[in-house]
Enzyme design. Structure first.
Site, mmCIF file in Angstrom:
data_model
loop_
_atom_site.group_PDB
_atom_site.id
_atom_site.type_symbol
_atom_site.label_atom_id
_atom_site.label_comp_id
_atom_site.label_asym_id
_atom_site.label_seq_id
_atom_site.Cartn_x
_atom_site.Cartn_y
_atom_site.Cartn_z
ATOM 1 C CG ASP A 39 39.416 36.167 31.644
ATOM 2 O OD1 ASP A 39 38.924 36.693 32.671
ATOM 3 O OD2 ASP A 39 40.622 36.283 31.329
ATOM 4 C CB ILE A 40 34.494 37.707 34.458
ATOM 5 C CG1 ILE A 40 33.268 38.602 34.583
ATOM 6 C CG2 ILE A 40 35.492 37.940 35.593
ATOM 7 C CD1 ILE A 40 32.330 38.205 35.701
ATOM 8 N N GLY A 65 41.908 33.245 42.545
ATOM 9 C CA GLY A 65 40.754 33.005 41.672
ATOM 10 C C GLY A 65 40.404 34.207 40.817
ATOM 11 C CG ASP A 67 39.478 39.192 44.799
ATOM 12 O OD1 ASP A 67 39.549 40.306 44.237
ATOM 13 O OD2 ASP A 67 39.503 39.042 46.037
ATOM 14 N N GLY A 158 34.223 28.535 43.640
ATOM 15 C CA GLY A 158 35.633 28.158 43.571
ATOM 16 C C GLY A 158 36.161 27.882 44.970
ATOM 17 C CE1 TYR A 160 36.256 32.432 50.507
ATOM 18 C CE2 TYR A 160 34.324 33.784 50.076
ATOM 19 C CZ TYR A 160 35.605 33.656 50.573
ATOM 20 O OH TYR A 160 36.241 34.735 51.155
#
Ligand code: AR6
Length: 209
Positions: A39-40, A65, A67, A158, A160
């Site tokens: 997980d970023i 997502g 973001d 994702g 996009y």
């Protein structure tokens, strides 16, 4: 724990960046590409000169997502205010596709967030060029701000709709161009698991001597 078996091009190590299945690909004697699951929003190397990349949209005010996860973890009010302070280049647009903007990381462990916008695969007339610009401009903004460690998600993979294999080729070949500018470039890959496998395979192919 490292579960996957790698070929000779990859040296496996564990880093204190919170991810799983960490694989390190040396780019030169002094820097490396690191690919891991995770997980970023949890990623950081030193909390001073590190940045995570947010796969945002052109409005740059949050979304779903990664973001959405980044805005929630950074402190939604704090990050939204910082994003509102980024000037619009056209009405409603703060970061055109392929460009990048930087804000603080607020409550994230990483010190900075570099917001970039990848192409919507089915709508962009040249998605590979736009995706390469998103990576290149993120790395350029990182360098301008003395960031030494940067973590990318799989931009555009994702909502996009970018095909994973094509996205990995663009991502890894663009990062190769910046080999001497940053100490470490990380990919923190969340889901589905196949993205991680595709990235590892592509890095093995593209980073072979
Ligand atoms: N850490 C790392 N990667 C993640 C995380 C996470 N916490 N969460 C999701 N991913 P997406 P895009 C992965 O849709 O395709 C947003 O609404 C995810 O599984 O986040 O560039 C924006 O506001 C996928 O592999 O970004 C834009 O409107 C990858 O991150 C639009 O989506 C990218 O998926 C941008 O779409």
């Amino acid at each position: 724990t490292v579960r996957c078996k790698m070929d000779d091009t990859a040296r496996v190590s564990t880093l204190s960046s919170g991810g799983e299945d960490v694989v390190r690909f040396p780019l030169s004697s002094s820097n490396a590409l690191v690919i891991q699951k995770g997980d970023i929003t949890k990623w950081s190397i030193n909390g001073v000169s590190d940045a995570i990349v947010n796969p945002a949209n052109e409005r740059m005010l949050g979304g779903g997502g990664a973001d959405g996860a980044i805005h929630r973890a950074a402190g939604p009010d704090l990050l939204l205010q910082a994003c509102l302070n980024v000037p619009e280049v056209r009405p409603g647009i703060r970061c055109p596709t392929g460009e990048a903007r930087i804000t603080g990381g607020f409550k994230l462990p990483a010190s900075h967030i570099i917001h970039t916008v990848g192409p919507i695969y089915d709508l962009d007339s040249n998605p590979a060029t736009s995706l390469a610009s998103a990576y290149r401009n993120s790395l350029r903004v990182a360098k301008e701000n003395n960031i030494q460690y940067i973590a990318f998600p799989a931009i555009s993979c994702g909502a996009y709709g970018y095909p994973f294999d094509e996205a990995a080729t663009v991502a890894i070949s663009t990062i190769k161009e910046f080999r001497d500018d940053l100490k470490e470039v990380h990919f923190v890959l969340f889901s589905p698991d196949i993205i991680y496998q595709v990235w590892i395979k592509k890095a093995g192919e593209l980073l072979k001597e």
